[in-house]
Structure formats: structure tokens, C-alpha cells
Design a protein around this motif. Structure first.
Motif, mmCIF file in Angstrom:
data_model
loop_
_atom_site.group_PDB
_atom_site.id
_atom_site.type_symbol
_atom_site.label_atom_id
_atom_site.label_comp_id
_atom_site.label_asym_id
_atom_site.label_seq_id
_atom_site.Cartn_x
_atom_site.Cartn_y
_atom_site.Cartn_z
ATOM 1 N N PHE A 133 10.117 -6.941 4.833
ATOM 2 C CA PHE A 133 10.283 -6.994 3.379
ATOM 3 C C PHE A 133 8.971 -6.683 2.667
ATOM 4 O O PHE A 133 8.922 -5.840 1.762
ATOM 5 C CB PHE A 133 10.806 -8.363 2.954
ATOM 6 N N TYR A 134 7.894 -7.350 3.074
ATOM 7 C CA TYR A 134 6.623 -7.117 2.404
ATOM 8 C C TYR A 134 6.054 -5.733 2.703
ATOM 9 O O TYR A 134 5.300 -5.184 1.897
ATOM 10 C CB TYR A 134 5.623 -8.206 2.779
ATOM 11 N N SER A 135 6.425 -5.144 3.864
ATOM 12 C CA SER A 135 6.005 -3.764 4.145
ATOM 13 C C SER A 135 6.663 -2.786 3.185
ATOM 14 O O SER A 135 6.154 -1.678 2.966
ATOM 15 C CB SER A 135 6.355 -3.385 5.588
ATOM 16 N N GLY A 136 7.797 -3.192 2.619
ATOM 17 C CA GLY A 136 8.471 -2.358 1.634
ATOM 18 C C GLY A 136 8.034 -2.607 0.203
ATOM 19 O O GLY A 136 8.510 -1.923 -0.718
ATOM 20 N N VAL A 137 7.133 -3.576 0.005
ATOM 21 C CA VAL A 137 6.710 -3.905 -1.362
ATOM 22 C C VAL A 137 5.207 -3.728 -1.554
ATOM 23 O O VAL A 137 4.758 -2.898 -2.353
ATOM 24 C CB VAL A 137 7.128 -5.343 -1.744
ATOM 25 N N PHE A 138 4.394 -4.496 -0.828
ATOM 26 C CA PHE A 138 2.951 -4.466 -1.075
ATOM 27 C C PHE A 138 2.318 -3.095 -0.833
ATOM 28 O O PHE A 138 1.566 -2.609 -1.688
ATOM 29 C CB PHE A 138 2.247 -5.544 -0.250
ATOM 30 N N PRO A 139 2.585 -2.429 0.306
ATOM 31 C CA PRO A 139 2.021 -1.083 0.458
ATOM 32 C C PRO A 139 2.544 -0.109 -0.602
ATOM 33 O O PRO A 139 1.802 0.781 -1.042
ATOM 34 C CB PRO A 139 2.478 -0.672 1.864
ATOM 35 N N PHE A 140 3.792 -0.284 -1.020
ATOM 36 C CA PHE A 140 4.331 0.563 -2.084
ATOM 37 C C PHE A 140 3.512 0.423 -3.364
ATOM 38 O O PHE A 140 3.211 1.415 -4.044
ATOM 39 C CB PHE A 140 5.790 0.197 -2.351
ATOM 40 N N LEU A 141 3.103 -0.804 -3.685
ATOM 41 C CA LEU A 141 2.310 -1.022 -4.898
ATOM 42 C C LEU A 141 0.959 -0.311 -4.819
ATOM 43 O O LEU A 141 0.412 0.098 -5.847
ATOM 44 C CB LEU A 141 2.093 -2.521 -5.129
ATOM 45 N N LYS A 142 0.412 -0.169 -3.612
ATOM 46 C CA LYS A 142 -0.882 0.505 -3.467
ATOM 47 C C LYS A 142 -0.791 1.980 -3.872
ATOM 48 O O LYS A 142 -1.782 2.582 -4.268
ATOM 49 C CB LYS A 142 -1.372 0.424 -2.022
ATOM 50 N N PHE A 143 0.399 2.569 -3.746
ATOM 51 C CA PHE A 143 0.577 3.995 -4.039
ATOM 52 C C PHE A 143 1.421 4.222 -5.294
ATOM 53 O O PHE A 143 1.604 5.364 -5.707
ATOM 54 C CB PHE A 143 1.260 4.681 -2.849
ATOM 55 N N ALA A 144 1.937 3.143 -5.897
ATOM 56 C CA ALA A 144 2.916 3.282 -6.966
ATOM 57 C C ALA A 144 2.356 3.956 -8.214
ATOM 58 O O ALA A 144 3.047 4.740 -8.878
ATOM 59 C CB ALA A 144 3.490 1.913 -7.327
ATOM 60 N N THR A 145 1.105 3.664 -8.562
ATOM 61 C CA THR A 145 0.529 4.262 -9.770
ATOM 62 C C THR A 145 0.506 5.786 -9.657
ATOM 63 O O THR A 145 0.880 6.508 -10.590
ATOM 64 C CB THR A 145 -0.899 3.727 -10.006
ATOM 65 N N LYS A 146 0.095 6.283 -8.503
ATOM 66 C CA LYS A 146 0.049 7.727 -8.304
ATOM 67 C C LYS A 146 1.453 8.328 -8.270
ATOM 68 O O LYS A 146 1.684 9.451 -8.733
ATOM 69 C CB LYS A 146 -0.695 8.044 -7.010
ATOM 70 N N ILE A 147 2.416 7.579 -7.730
ATOM 71 C CA ILE A 147 3.810 8.039 -7.739
ATOM 72 C C ILE A 147 4.308 8.188 -9.171
ATOM 73 O O ILE A 147 5.010 9.154 -9.510
ATOM 74 C CB ILE A 147 4.702 7.074 -6.942
ATOM 75 N N MET A 148 3.941 7.239 -10.026
ATOM 76 C CA MET A 148 4.352 7.333 -11.435
ATOM 77 C C MET A 148 3.780 8.599 -12.089
ATOM 78 O O MET A 148 4.437 9.237 -12.915
ATOM 79 C CB MET A 148 3.871 6.094 -12.213
ATOM 80 N N ILE A 149 2.572 8.976 -11.699
ATOM 81 C CA ILE A 149 1.916 10.157 -12.292
ATOM 82 C C ILE A 149 2.586 11.446 -11.832
ATOM 83 O O ILE A 149 2.944 12.303 -12.643
ATOM 84 C CB ILE A 149 0.420 10.173 -11.928
#
Length: 453
Positions: A257-273
Motif C-alpha cells: 500500500f505505501y509503495s503505491g503512495v509515498f514513492p508516488f508523492l516523490k514524483f507527483a509534482t513532475k507528473i502534474m507538470i
């Protein structure tokens, strides 16, 4: 220890909620540093540091180096059970402060330019060393704070208290995601958000010193209330933990579960861009909605668990929602900001459901004297994901997601990336269903309320 004594040792509601707020504040400061670099990924790659996607993923995964390879988190759990929450908590806070300062130095103008070691910039290795030291302290602090709350709230509002602790930690995450880039731009350097976080950690350390006074008083009341001392933790007790199927199902569920959340947050800002065309200056605000949403929802779901039960069911529902979210992010549709915002809100609900039920369920499976080691082993398994998944995602982004447009600019197709995160969610659903079945067989009480009548 009898039930009457347990209630007596809980002291007044004011005392236990004060203790919870103090240690939760310390963790909130720690989480601010944990996610402070996520909004700076694009600056690290496009700016003066000139990191690659693989180097950023390697640095992000450095959080778990010492915890995984040197087994420092497992050692921290044993120290916690043997030495208690005061010694262990102060030690962990010191490691967090030292690691944050080293990380800030590595990305500051004071660090010598140039240099390469084993294929990565020397700066990446030193920053990773600082992050690894911080991660060692943060994870040991996390298991210590969890044991502190169980110590004060067993038989009372345990899930609500743990939920509020998680909520305060999410405030730290949200502040990092939303404030890191503005601080860096206002101060003229990417090291300044990390320095600000290190200062906050110093305040968190002082707060934990204040808690130690309360904990000493609690231990004195425990000694006075007991007819004979409770048997202490022994290394042989670890066998009871590692042979429990229910424990391993929770540990693996935590990993997925956390592998699907915390690492995602590390890259999420760039994904939004790059996927949702959000201006870089405000791109971090959309991922920041995730922790802000959990601030209210995690205590709410925790209160439901306390009063009604259904902990295993909450974990199943949250895992299913995680799958749905990452599938929606993977689909090449509606690449607009409002869709990303809506999906992030759903992820916030999932991110509230599972932790609010998972952490209070551990004391129903493992005795309290072994909780430090139990939480440490769960966090150790989680750290494997925290270390490996960012490295995997950074490699996938570099090799499979990145492409060059006709005008020579760089673009990203995040479908492969989000498909990996969705797969973690599928495995989490299976584990949550197995845990629910195991609870029916063993009678852990995961579907029962926490507040004792």
C-alpha cells in the motif's frame, strides 16, 4: 496486568491527549523533511545541480539505505523494547537533525562542484547519505511514537489517537509539498527549504524532551499500581512475532500500500507538470491536497474503528480505491488539472482508510511488550519499498517514459509508471482479503471495536 490497572494507568484524558499531541508534533516536523525535495525535482534536473531522473530516484531511495542494508530499523525496535521510549526517541531525533543538516549541505552552494563516484555525482551520494541518516532516525522515531500512543491509549480511543498522529504527520507532508518550491525561489536556493526543516526538527526535539517528563511520570504510576513488575522484553519474544501469519499479512499489506503512495508523492509534482499541464509554480499544490484530506479523514475513520470496528474491511476498501486511482492516472484521458485534483482527492480517502485501521490492528495481534520490535519489522519491510520503488520509478521514467518532442523539448508518458503503482494496489487488495480471512480463523478482533465497554 489487570483491566482495572490498565484504566488507572491511562491517567486523565487531558494527560494522554497532551502526550499524543507532543509526540505527534515531533513526527510532523520529521515528515516535513521527508517530502521536502519532491517539489524540487524539476529544479534539480533542469537547474544547476543537473541531476538525471535516475540520480533523483537513487537519492529518494536512499531514505532506506541504513534501515534495510544495515538492519538499523530492526536494531532500533529492539533498543526501543529494551531501553524504552525516552532513550530511543531522543536518539532518533538526534539522527534526524544530523541527517537533515548533511542533506542541506550537500545541495548547498558550499558543496564542491563536480566529482563523480560509481556513475553518480558526488553530490548525489552525499545528499543520499544525509537522507539515509535522516531516514534511520525518522523510522525509529515513527515506531517509538506508535508505541507511545499504544502505551497511553490501550483500552481507550487508540485508533482515533493513532489517526490523529497520522493526520499531524500529513500536515508536515502537505506543508513540504506546497511550501518547498516557494521557499526555494524566495530564498534563492534549493537548500533553504531543507534548512528550514532542520530548524523545525530542532523544535520537535525540544518537544520530545518535554514528553520525556510525562513519560517518566507515567512509568512511576505504572510501578505504583502493579503488585509485581511486568515481565520485560526478551530476544526470544521475536519468535512470536515472526511466526504470526496475521503479522506478516499486515507487514506485506503495509509494503504494497505505501509503495503505491509515498514513492508516488516523490514524483507527483513532475507528473502534474508534464501529464496534466499544471504550471510548475503551483504544481505541488495538487499533491499537497492528498495529505490535507487525510488530516480530517484519518481520525474520522479511526474513530469509526474505535466505536464500531470493521478494521479489516476498511483496509480492503482503501486498497481497492488505491487501484482505481492509479488506473485513472495511467489512462491517457482528461489530461487537465481538475481531473488530477479529483483523482487525488479519492487517493486521499484511500490514504486515510488503510492507515487508520492498519496501525491500531497490530496491538491486537502482537503483545504490547513486543510492539517496538513488531512495528520495527513492519517499518523495515516498508522501507524496502521506500528504497527500491523510487529507484525503479526513476529508471522507468528515464528509459521508458521520457521522450523528445519535435521542437527538442522533453516530454513524459507516465502510463508505464502509473501501471506499476496500480500493480502494487492489486497486490494490496489480495493481502487485505487474506488478512480478513485470517482474522475470521484466528479471532484477532480486527472487526471488533477498540473501546472497551
Amino acid at each position: 496486568m489487570t483491566e482495572t490497572i490498565k484504566r488507572k494507568l491511562s491517567e486523565s484524558p487531558a494527560a494522554r491527549w497532551t502526550a499524543m499531541l507532543i509526540v505527534s508534533f515531533t513526527m510532523m516536523c520529521g515528515y516535513f523533511i521527508t517530502d521536502i525535495m519532491a517539489p524540487l525535482e524539476d529544479l534539480l534536473i533542469k537547474g544547476a545541480p543537473g541531476w538525471t531522473d535516475i540520480e533523483y530516484g537513487w537519492f529518494t531511495g536512499a531514505y532506506g539505505w541504513f534501515n534495510v542494508f544495515l538492519f538499523m530499523l530492526l536494531l532500533g525496535g529492539i533498543i526501543l523494547d529494551k531501553m524504552g521510549v525516552r532513550f530511543t526517541g531522543l536518539m532518533a531525533c538526534g539522527l534526524m537533525v544530523g541527517g537533515a543538516l548533511l542533506k542541506a549541505y550537500a545541495i548547498s552552494p558550499l558543496f564542491p562542484a563536480g566529482g563523480e563516484l560509481w556513475g553518480f555525482k558526488t553530490q548525489v551520494w552525499v545528499a543520499g547519505l544525509g537522507f539515509a541518516t535522516f531516514g534511520m532516525g525518522a523510522e525509529i522515531c515513527g515506531i517509538t511514537v506508535s508505541k507511545v500512543i499504544v502505551k497511553w491509549f490501550t483500552g481507550h480511543e487508540l485508533a482515533l489517537a493513532l489517526g490523529l498522529q497520522v493526520a499531524m504527520a500529513r500536515i508536515g507532508t502537505a506543508a513540504a509539498l506546497s511550501a518547498s518550491l516557494p521557499i526555494a525561489r524566495a530564498m534563492g536556493g534549493i537548500c533553504y527549504p531543507v534548512l528550514f526543516g532542520a530548524l523545525a526538527l530542532c523544535i520537535g526535539l525540544l518537544a520530545y524532551v518535554a514528553y520525556c517528563v510525562m513519560d517518566r511520570r507515567l512509568d512511576a504510576s505504572i510501578a505504583a499500581a502493579q503488585d509485581e513488575p511486568e515481565e520485560g522484553f526478551k530476544l526470544a519474544d521475536l519468535r512470536q512475532i515472526v511466526t504470526s501469519k496475521g503479522f506478516w499479512l499486515i507487514a506485506l499489506l503495509c509494503l504494497m500500500f505505501y509503495s503505491g503512495v509515498f514513492p508516488f508523492l516523490k514524483f507527483a509534482t513532475k507528473i502534474m507538470i508534464y501529464k496534466y499541464n499544471v504550471p510548475p509554480a503551483i504544481a505541488g499544490n495538487i499533491p499537497a491536497i492528498l495529505p490535507f484530506g487525510t488530516i480530517l479523514l484519518t481520525p474520522l475513520f479511526g474513530s469509526i474503528y474505535d466505536r464500531i470496528g470493521k478494521g479489516a474491511t476498511l483496509m480492503v476498501i482503501g486498497s481497492v480505491m488505491l487501484v482505481a486511482v492509479h488506473v485513472l492516472f495511467a489512462l491517457p484521458i482528461l489530461n487537465v488539472w481538475w481531473f488530477a485534483l479529483a483523482v487525488m482527492l479519492v487517493l486521499g480517502v484511500a490514504f486515510s482508510l488503510v492507515p487508520s485501521a492498519m496501525w491500531p490492528s497490530v496491538p491486537k495481534i502482537i503483545p504490547q511488550k513486543q510492539l517496538g520490535s513488531a512495528y520495527a519489522l513492519i517499518f523495515y519491510v516498508q522501507n524496502i519499498g521506500m528504497m527500491c520503488v523510487p529507484m525503479l520509478i526513476g529508471w522507468v521514467n528515464e528509459r521508458f517514459a521520457k521522450y523528445t518532442l519535435a521542437d527538442g523539448t522533453i516530454g513524459y508518458d507516465y502510463t508505464p509508471t502509473m501501471s506499476i503503482f496500480a500493480l502494487f494496489g492489486v497486490v494490496a487488495v489480495v493481502l487485505a482479503l487474506l488478512l480478513k480471512a485470517e482474522d475470521r480463523c484466528k479471532g484477532y478482533g480486527l472487526e471488533e471495536a477498540n473501546i472497551r465497554k
